[in-house]
Design a protein around this motif. Structure first.
Motif, mmCIF file in Angstrom:
data_model
loop_
_atom_site.group_PDB
_atom_site.id
_atom_site.type_symbol
_atom_site.label_atom_id
_atom_site.label_comp_id
_atom_site.label_asym_id
_atom_site.label_seq_id
_atom_site.Cartn_x
_atom_site.Cartn_y
_atom_site.Cartn_z
ATOM 1 N N LYS A 49 0.782 -1.519 -0.340
ATOM 2 C CA LYS A 49 0.159 0.031 -0.336
ATOM 3 C C LYS A 49 0.943 1.063 -0.223
ATOM 4 C CE LYS A 49 -3.395 -2.493 -0.171
ATOM 5 N NZ LYS A 49 -3.917 -3.132 -1.271
ATOM 6 N N VAL A 50 0.322 2.048 -0.596
ATOM 7 C CA VAL A 50 0.943 3.453 -1.214
ATOM 8 C C VAL A 50 0.169 4.487 -0.555
ATOM 9 C CG1 VAL A 50 2.890 4.832 -2.690
ATOM 10 C CG2 VAL A 50 2.529 2.226 -3.118
ATOM 11 N N ALA A 51 0.458 5.482 0.570
ATOM 12 C CA ALA A 51 -0.295 6.552 0.962
ATOM 13 C C ALA A 51 0.995 8.226 0.170
ATOM 14 C CB ALA A 51 -0.278 6.256 1.816
ATOM 15 N N ASP A 52 0.700 8.454 -0.435
ATOM 16 C CA ASP A 52 1.432 9.705 -0.798
ATOM 17 C C ASP A 52 0.168 11.120 -0.093
ATOM 18 O OD1 ASP A 52 2.211 11.189 -2.630
ATOM 19 O OD2 ASP A 52 1.112 11.671 -4.368
ATOM 20 N N SER A 53 1.181 12.186 0.314
ATOM 21 C CA SER A 53 1.350 13.143 0.342
ATOM 22 C C SER A 53 2.654 14.107 0.044
ATOM 23 C CB SER A 53 0.883 13.295 1.984
ATOM 24 O OG SER A 53 2.596 13.431 2.432
ATOM 25 N N PRO A 54 2.244 15.540 0.294
ATOM 26 C CA PRO A 54 3.022 16.764 -0.745
ATOM 27 C C PRO A 54 4.192 16.340 0.099
ATOM 28 C CG PRO A 54 0.568 17.508 -0.121
ATOM 29 C CD PRO A 54 0.619 16.512 0.853
ATOM 30 N N ALA A 55 4.671 15.478 1.528
ATOM 31 C CA ALA A 55 5.755 16.030 2.512
ATOM 32 C C ALA A 55 6.137 14.412 1.660
ATOM 33 C CB ALA A 55 5.497 15.926 3.431
ATOM 34 N N LYS A 56 5.488 13.337 2.065
ATOM 35 C CA LYS A 56 6.130 11.761 2.137
ATOM 36 C C LYS A 56 5.149 10.684 1.483
ATOM 37 C CE LYS A 56 4.193 11.718 6.659
ATOM 38 N NZ LYS A 56 2.545 10.212 7.115
ATOM 39 N N VAL A 57 5.976 10.362 1.502
ATOM 40 C CA VAL A 57 4.891 8.515 1.114
ATOM 41 C C VAL A 57 5.590 7.852 2.165
ATOM 42 C CG1 VAL A 57 4.667 7.521 -0.742
ATOM 43 C CG2 VAL A 57 5.600 9.388 -0.976
ATOM 44 N N ASP A 58 4.232 7.574 2.288
ATOM 45 C CA ASP A 58 4.399 6.268 3.707
ATOM 46 C C ASP A 58 3.937 4.808 2.591
ATOM 47 O OD1 ASP A 58 4.141 4.481 5.696
ATOM 48 O OD2 ASP A 58 2.480 5.656 6.806
ATOM 49 N N VAL A 59 4.875 3.518 2.968
ATOM 50 C CA VAL A 59 4.392 2.319 2.025
ATOM 51 C C VAL A 59 4.481 1.530 3.465
ATOM 52 C CG1 VAL A 59 5.824 1.092 0.918
ATOM 53 C CG2 VAL A 59 5.387 3.472 0.595
ATOM 54 N N THR A 60 3.441 0.654 3.166
ATOM 55 C CA THR A 60 2.891 -0.954 3.498
ATOM 56 C C THR A 60 3.043 -1.207 3.254
ATOM 57 O OG1 THR A 60 0.496 -0.162 3.885
ATOM 58 C CG2 THR A 60 2.432 0.833 6.044
ATOM 59 N N TYR A 61 3.641 -2.907 3.672
ATOM 60 C CA TYR A 61 3.635 -4.184 3.553
ATOM 61 C C TYR A 61 3.390 -5.146 4.630
ATOM 62 C CZ TYR A 61 3.683 -9.137 2.446
ATOM 63 O OH TYR A 61 4.257 -10.545 1.856
ATOM 64 N N ARG A 62 1.658 -5.594 5.540
ATOM 65 C CA ARG A 62 1.581 -6.448 6.374
ATOM 66 C C ARG A 62 2.753 -5.937 7.559
ATOM 67 N NH1 ARG A 62 2.370 -12.799 4.782
ATOM 68 N NH2 ARG A 62 0.856 -13.078 3.540
ATOM 69 N N ASP A 63 3.421 -5.881 8.669
ATOM 70 C CA ASP A 63 3.423 -5.024 9.298
ATOM 71 C C ASP A 63 4.789 -4.134 9.349
ATOM 72 O OD1 ASP A 63 4.824 -7.217 9.226
ATOM 73 O OD2 ASP A 63 5.513 -8.096 11.346
ATOM 74 N N ARG A 64 5.197 -4.241 8.159
ATOM 75 C CA ARG A 64 6.686 -3.453 7.241
ATOM 76 C C ARG A 64 6.288 -2.318 6.806
ATOM 77 N NH1 ARG A 64 9.723 -7.811 3.986
ATOM 78 N NH2 ARG A 64 10.883 -5.995 3.827
#
Length: 163
Positions: free
Chosen positions: A85-100
């Motif tokens: 999962k990729v969550a994009d915002s103007p300052a950062k990108v938060d990426v998750t896979y299960r508990d990582r």
């Protein structure tokens, strides 16, 4: 009677891009973050034009270089991956896979509208961008376009697009 087919091929040391990435595989596994020094090669097939060549080498190298330069020195992230999962915002990108979880500065990332950052899908992404660029800027649509992405010496993937 023989028929003639012509093709041109370009690959240069400046058609390289150094990127970080990771992929999901076998439906439930995720690689560790790593990188490659990718190299792109492009081939066009078609008839000779009035000026007796298939397409201008200089223009083909320049159009391809624009795309590889955009990718260079970035983290490549697939936005259509079903398990990453990729969550994009103007300052950062938060990426998750299960508990990582990974957090990247937004300007360091290229979000690609693909399912996985495999060499095959990166080649398809470059091919689609190049086709659009050739049509828009050069008024040219090749009969056949091949894009090869090498992620390590002797290890590459190629897409062939026939128009």
């Amino acid at each position: 009677m023989a028929t003639e087919r012509f093709k041109i091929h370009v690959t240069k040391d400046h058609l390289v891009f150094c990127c970080g990435h990771f992929i999901s595989y076998q439906g439930h596994k995720c690689e560790r973050l790593h990188g490659h020094n990718y190299r792109a090669a492009v081939e066009i097939e078609g008839p000779l034009q009035e000026d007796h060549y298939v397409f201008d080498f200089i223009a083909l190298k320049a159009r391809t270089k624009v795309i590889t330069d955009e990718l260079d020195h970035h983290m490549l992230l697939a936005t259509k991956n079903p398990v990453i999962k990729v969550a994009d915002s103007p300052a950062k990108v938060d990426v998750t896979y299960r508990d990582r979880q990974w957090l990247f500065p937004r300007e360091d990332c290229i979000l690609l509208p693909i399912e996985n950052t495999t060499a095959e899908l990166i080649a398809r992404y470059i091919a689609n961008r190049l086709l659009d660029s050739l049509k828009t800027h050069e008024n040219f649509v090749p009969e056949v376009l091949r894009v090869e992405v090498e992620e390590a010496p002797g290890q590459s993937a190629t897409i062939e697009v026939k128009m």
